[in-house]
Write a protein that holds these residues in place. Structure first.
Motif, short mmCIF file in Angstrom:
data_model
loop_
_atom_site.label_atom_id
_atom_site.label_comp_id
_atom_site.label_asym_id
_atom_site.label_seq_id
_atom_site.Cartn_x
_atom_site.Cartn_y
_atom_site.Cartn_z
N LEU A 1 -3.18 -15.15 9.87
CA LEU A 1 -2.03 -14.88 10.75
C LEU A 1 -1.02 -13.97 10.08
O LEU A 1 -0.49 -13.04 10.71
CB LEU A 1 -1.35 -16.19 11.15
N LYS A 2 -0.74 -14.18 8.81
CA LYS A 2 0.20 -13.33 8.08
C LYS A 2 -0.33 -11.90 7.99
O LYS A 2 0.44 -10.93 8.16
CB LYS A 2 0.46 -13.88 6.68
N PHE B 1 -2.45 -10.39 10.10
CA PHE B 1 -2.34 -9.78 11.43
C PHE B 1 -0.91 -9.45 11.79
O PHE B 1 -0.62 -8.41 12.37
CB PHE B 1 -2.97 -10.69 12.50
N LYS B 2 0.02 -10.35 11.41
CA LYS B 2 1.43 -10.11 11.69
C LYS B 2 1.91 -8.86 10.97
O LYS B 2 2.59 -8.02 11.53
CB LYS B 2 2.26 -11.33 11.26
N ASN B 3 1.51 -8.72 9.70
CA ASN B 3 1.89 -7.53 8.92
C ASN B 3 1.26 -6.27 9.51
O ASN B 3 1.90 -5.22 9.55
CB ASN B 3 1.48 -7.68 7.45
N PHE C 1 0.42 -5.70 12.70
CA PHE C 1 1.03 -5.34 13.98
C PHE C 1 2.49 -4.96 13.83
O PHE C 1 3.03 -4.21 14.64
CB PHE C 1 0.85 -6.46 15.01
N ASN C 2 3.20 -5.45 12.82
CA ASN C 2 4.60 -5.07 12.59
C ASN C 2 4.70 -3.65 12.05
O ASN C 2 5.71 -2.99 12.25
CB ASN C 2 5.27 -6.03 11.61
#
Length: 129
Positions: free
Chosen positions: A119-120, A122-124, A126-127
């Motif tokens: 999750l981290k 993917f979050k990085n 997409f950000n």
């Protein structure tokens, strides 16, 4: 004869009859055809390493060890501190359940850690887009 001593003797006789029932009440036919066939096909070295000729067995020595073994492990009652087979199986079953719980917990911890890391990532990703 003392009633308690008589009861112990009777208990030993019942135990012995239960242990030996299978061997005494069945009809047995013994052959050595397979052993003879294997023995005939062995090389001299194999025959030396794995002697199969029952004519060479010292039967006196065999029974000298066999009879005390039967008495020790099949006839004599278990000591009070020695758990029965069912008690040992119950304990092993409990240990197995506890082990499965621990393994399940470790498995959950491992995969939840992997999921959080993913999750981290993917979050990085997409950000930054």
């Amino acid at each position: 004869m003392d009633p308690i001593r008589m009861q112990r003797l009777f208990s030993k006789m019942v135990t012995l009859s239960e242990v030996l029932r299978f061997f005494c009440l069945n009809d047995w036919k013994m052959t050595n055809a397979n052993i003879r066939r294997i023995s005939d096909e062995m090389s001299p070295l194999e025959a030396d390493l794995f002697p199969l000729d029952i004519r060479k067995i010292d039967w006196t020595e065999y029974y000298r060890n066999f009879v005390p073994g039967v008495i020790k492990y099949a006839v004599q009652p278990r000591s009070p501190r020695s758990p029965s087979i069912s008690e040992r199986k119950l304990k092993e079953s409990k240990q197995l359940r506890e082990s499965k719980k621990l393994n399940s917990g470790l498995f959950y911890l491992l995969w939840s850690s992997v999921f959080i890391i993913a999750l981290k990532i993917f979050k990085n990703l997409f950000n930054k887009v």
